[in-house]
Design an enzyme around this catalytic site. Structure first.
Site, PDB file in Angstrom:
ATOM      1  N   ARG A 173      48.322 -52.778  10.045  1.00  0.00           N
ATOM      2  CA  ARG A 173      48.264 -51.561   9.231  1.00  0.00           C
ATOM      3  C   ARG A 173      47.897 -50.132  10.147  1.00  0.00           C
ATOM      4  NH1 ARG A 173      44.970 -52.591   4.585  1.00  0.00           N
ATOM      5  NH2 ARG A 173      43.101 -51.846   5.627  1.00  0.00           N
ATOM      6  N   HIS A 186      60.726 -42.724  13.279  1.00  0.00           N
ATOM      7  CA  HIS A 186      59.393 -43.311  13.508  1.00  0.00           C
ATOM      8  C   HIS A 186      59.543 -44.943  12.909  1.00  0.00           C
ATOM      9  CE1 HIS A 186      58.261 -39.408  12.986  1.00  0.00           C
ATOM     10  NE2 HIS A 186      58.128 -39.068  11.707  1.00  0.00           N
ATOM     11  N   MET A 233      45.049 -61.292  10.179  1.00  0.00           N
ATOM     12  CA  MET A 233      46.125 -62.407  10.240  1.00  0.00           C
ATOM     13  C   MET A 233      45.609 -63.544   9.187  1.00  0.00           C
ATOM     14  SD  MET A 233      47.935 -64.299  12.699  1.00  0.00           S
ATOM     15  CE  MET A 233      47.407 -64.984  14.174  1.00  0.00           C
ATOM     16  N   ASP A 235      64.520 -38.695   7.796  1.00  0.00           N
ATOM     17  CA  ASP A 235      62.968 -38.216   8.158  1.00  0.00           C
ATOM     18  C   ASP A 235      62.387 -39.165   8.756  1.00  0.00           C
ATOM     19  OD1 ASP A 235      61.336 -36.113   7.547  1.00  0.00           O
ATOM     20  OD2 ASP A 235      60.447 -37.263   5.933  1.00  0.00           O
TER      21      ASP A 235
HETATM   22  C1  BG6 Z   1      57.116 -36.756   9.454  1.00  0.00           C
HETATM   23  C2  BG6 Z   1      58.086 -36.341   8.106  1.00  0.00           C
HETATM   24  O1  BG6 Z   1      57.944 -36.685  10.621  1.00  0.00           O
HETATM   25  O2  BG6 Z   1      56.176 -37.658   9.239  1.00  0.00           O
HETATM   26  C3  BG6 Z   1      57.301 -36.454   6.920  1.00  0.00           C
HETATM   27  O3  BG6 Z   1      58.769 -35.372   8.520  1.00  0.00           O
HETATM   28  C4  BG6 Z   1      56.267 -37.393   6.788  1.00  0.00           C
HETATM   29  O4  BG6 Z   1      57.977 -36.397   5.801  1.00  0.00           O
HETATM   30  C5  BG6 Z   1      55.445 -37.549   7.924  1.00  0.00           C
HETATM   31  O5  BG6 Z   1      55.335 -37.081   5.603  1.00  0.00           O
HETATM   32  C6  BG6 Z   1      54.519 -38.698   8.059  1.00  0.00           C
HETATM   33  O6  BG6 Z   1      53.706 -38.790   9.175  1.00  0.00           O
HETATM   34  P1  BG6 Z   1      52.460 -39.643   8.905  1.00  0.00           P
HETATM   35  O7  BG6 Z   1      51.776 -39.266  10.242  1.00  0.00           O
HETATM   36  O8  BG6 Z   1      51.325 -38.665   7.788  1.00  0.00           O
HETATM   37  O9  BG6 Z   1      52.561 -40.849   8.451  1.00  0.00           O
END
Ligand code: BG6
Length: 462
Positions: free
Chosen positions: A348, A249, A357, A244
């Site tokens: 962040r 990501h 920093m 996920d």
């Molecule tokens: C999505 C996931 O791709 O990204 C979710 O499927 C997750 O589970 C989400 O909550 C998080 O995205 P963001 O932009 O809220 O950090």
């Protein structure tokens, strides 16, 4: 010479959650800011549910009006007027022929020759229907690029569940569309601070010579969420935290943090470097993985009682190249350090975008002593008047402009799956059990122990 102007945006899965929460709001914001012009844009919703144009408009209005401030009602009404709805199933020849007819009529009404205009298909749908939908688009709804028109397809993860299934899906879509027509969204690539990473790294002279194993002890890419499955248990239980979040990501963030300087800022050059750094990731060692599952996860009625799906993972990745050899990236979890007097750069992404920093300074006052302090760039303070765009807004605009830099290329996707597939297969086979932890906690203590064993001591809590 044909004038290519008219733009049709077709949202497939228009009555679903992703469309409601992400796609239509992003389109609305683009409209508000003048990026979508009334005189050449039309938006089509397509889904199985039987709805009238007005039904769909009212659904979207309902969602958007409680989100946007008053005073927007007039703009919102103008936006909603651009939307039409066509109902049909995802493998229906009739449905897609009808859709094509509607789009073509709209194009003609805008004095655009069919074939010469722009068509953006946004698949807000589960991947299981991507192949059939793409086949239908290919067969019935294509524009002719030799007349100057284009057809672009936006898809979003999950792209498969492992290397093989992802490759199968890529092959199926690849038979229908060129890579230049496929826009694989990873919405992290549309986030402000993610887009900032390459600028910060390569446009600041003092970072350039420092950004390597000689000066960087370790890098942590940390993701935390303070809510549970919330109705998505069925999906989540099948995928788990690695599929996920981490394989896509967080790995994308890793690419941008760790890649070499691209030959140019052309999308292909940047994506070439991302692929190379992924190819340099060494196989994951099972003893450098800690999985967790929060207590109460299985209380969700859509989650299987015997589920061993991880909701937490700490994984150490090692990048074997000249810049990083012997150095670690922790995905998902905790900032650690092992040396005194080190500086820490924190970027962040959310919430409250910031970059700071940590450095040692003299403690203000008469005494000569030192303290840790920060050079702090908090976006909320520094850029008070700037509204930070939503990831989806930016990525849809990139699609209209034909810029693929912030989209995942097919080979990139393959290597990302290569990294995690052996681990995922072990988990799926029940060979790795997640450790139970309290919701809202830092995760299993074993994760901290793993990092401590790797030589890091914790300096501040996340
Ligand atoms: C999505 C996931 O791709 O990204 C979710 O499927 C997750 O589970 C989400 O909550 C998080 O995205 P963001 O932009 O809220 O950090």
């Amino acid at each position: 010479e044909h004038e290519v102007k008219c733009l049709s945006i077709i949202v497939l899965g228009a009555s679903g959650d992703l469309a409601k929460k992400k796609t239509f709001p992003a389109l609305f914001h683009l409209f508000q800011q003048g990026f979508l012009q009334e005189n050449d844009v039309h938006i089509f919703g397509y889904a199985r549910t039987k709805l009238s144009d007005d039904d769909l408009r009212e659904r979207i209005r309902g969602y958007l009006s409680h989100k946007s401030s008053s005073g927007q009602t007039e703009v919102l009404s103008r936006f909603l007027q651009l939307i039409k709805y066509v109902s049909g199933s995802y493998d229906s020849e009739d449905g897609f022929q009808l859709l094509n007819k509607e789009i073509s009529e709209h194009e003609i009404s805008k004095n655009s020759q069919p074939g010469t205009s722009r068509r953006l298909f946004y698949l807000a749908l589960p991947p299981s229907v991507y192949p059939s939908v793409c086949r239908m688009i290919r067969r019935y709804c294509m524009n002719q690029s030799d007349l100057g028109g284009w057809t672009r397809i936006v898809v979003e993860k999950p792209f498969g569940k492992d290397l093989k299934s992802a490759e199968d899906l890529s092959a199926q879509l690849g038979e229908l569309f060129d890579e230049q027509q496929l826009y694989r969204i990873d919405h992290y690539l549309g986030k402000e601070l993610v887009q900032n990473l390459l600028v910060v790294r390569f446009a600041n002279r003092f970072f350039l010579p420092l950004w390597n194993r000689d000066n960087i002890d370790n890098i942590q890419i940390v993701f935390r969420e303070d809510f549970g499955t919330e109705g998505r248990g069925g999906y989540f239980d099948e995928y788990g935290i690695i599929r996920d979040i981490i394989q896509n990501h967080l790995l994308q963030v890793l690419c941008l943090v760790a890649m070499e300087k691209p030959v140019s800022l052309k999308p292909e050059h940047i994506r070439d470097e991302k692929v190379k750094v992924l190819q340099s990731v060494l196989p994951i060692k099972l003893e450098e993985v800690v999985l967790g599952q929060y207590e109460g996860y299985k209380d969700d009625s859509t989650v299987s009682d015997s589920s061993n799906t991880p909701t937490f993972a700490t994984v150490i990745l090692r990048i074997d190249n000249e810049r990083w050899e012997g150095h670690n990236f922790h995905l998902l979890d905790l900032s650690m350090c092992k040396k005194q007097g080190r500086n820490e750069l924190v970027i962040r992404l959310q919430p409250s975008e910031a970059m700071y920093m940590k450095l040692t300074v003299k403690k203000p006052g008469l005494e000569m002593s030192t303290i840790q302090s920060e050079l702090d760039l908090s976006y909320g303070l520094r850029y008070q008047d700037v509204k930070i765009p939503e990831a989806y807004e930016r990525l849809i605009l990139d699609t209209i402009r034909g810029d693929q830099q912030h989209f995942v290329r097919r080979d990139e996707l393959r290597v990302a799956w290569e990294i995690f597939t052996p681990l995922l297969h072990r988990i799926d086979a029940g060979q790795l059990e997640p450790i139970s932890y309290k919701p809202g906690s830092r995760g299993p203590a074993e994760a901290d122990e793993l990092l401590a064993k790797a030589g890091y001591v914790q300096t501040h809590g996340y």
